[in-house]
Design a protein around this motif. Structure first.
Motif, PDB file in Angstrom:
ATOM      1  N   THR A  26     -12.271   4.200 -20.082  1.00 19.60           N
ATOM      2  CA  THR A  26     -12.428   2.860 -20.632  1.00 19.60           C
ATOM      3  C   THR A  26     -12.646   1.907 -19.464  1.00 19.60           C
ATOM      4  O   THR A  26     -11.827   1.848 -18.542  1.00 19.60           O
ATOM      5  N   LEU A  27     -13.773   1.210 -19.497  1.00 24.10           N
ATOM      6  CA  LEU A  27     -14.135   0.298 -18.421  1.00 24.10           C
ATOM      7  C   LEU A  27     -14.229  -1.122 -18.953  1.00 24.10           C
ATOM      8  O   LEU A  27     -14.856  -1.353 -19.990  1.00 24.10           O
ATOM      9  N   LYS A  28     -13.629  -2.037 -18.231  1.00 28.14           N
ATOM     10  CA  LYS A  28     -13.855  -3.455 -18.513  1.00 28.14           C
ATOM     11  C   LYS A  28     -14.744  -3.953 -17.386  1.00 28.14           C
ATOM     12  O   LYS A  28     -14.307  -4.030 -16.229  1.00 28.14           O
ATOM     13  N   SER A  29     -16.004  -4.244 -17.741  1.00 29.45           N
ATOM     14  CA  SER A  29     -16.972  -4.633 -16.727  1.00 29.45           C
ATOM     15  C   SER A  29     -18.019  -5.555 -17.342  1.00 29.45           C
ATOM     16  O   SER A  29     -18.790  -5.127 -18.201  1.00 29.45           O
ATOM     17  N   SER A  30     -18.043  -6.789 -16.878  1.00 26.92           N
ATOM     18  CA  SER A  30     -19.067  -7.708 -17.376  1.00 26.92           C
ATOM     19  C   SER A  30     -20.445  -7.265 -16.900  1.00 26.92           C
ATOM     20  O   SER A  30     -21.446  -7.482 -17.593  1.00 26.92           O
TER      21      SER A  30
END
Length: 86
Positions: free
Chosen positions: A48-52
């Motif tokens: 799971t990646l949080k990346s704008s």
């Protein structure tokens, strides 16, 4: 390769190529233990990646990019990836 080493390697490789606010990697190998093609040396990872940066791309492009970063790991150590980009 041991699972904790694999997780650390995957995190480092992704962080070197993508600006991420958060990375979470879970071992979900138990989901494949009864599968016909299960191999004890290959793992199932939930990433799971949080990346704008990735979120601004089309989903298919972001997935392909992550898979290209992890090409060697996919060949040698990873059976399956669940990829979630927020």
């Amino acid at each position: 390769m041991e699972i904790n080493n694999l997780i650390e390697n995957v995190k480092k490789k992704i962080n070197n190529k993508v600006k991420c606010e958060k990375i979470s990697i879970e071992d979900k190998t138990f989901l494949h233990k009864r599968h016909k093609n299960f191999h004890p040396g290959k793992f199932h990872l939930k990433i799971t990646l949080k990346s704008s940066e990735l979120k601004s791309k089309k989903k298919i492009e972001a997935n392909k990019y992550i898979f290209s970063i992890l090409k060697q790991e996919l060949t040698d150590h990873i059976h399956s990836i669940q990829l979630f980009i927020n």
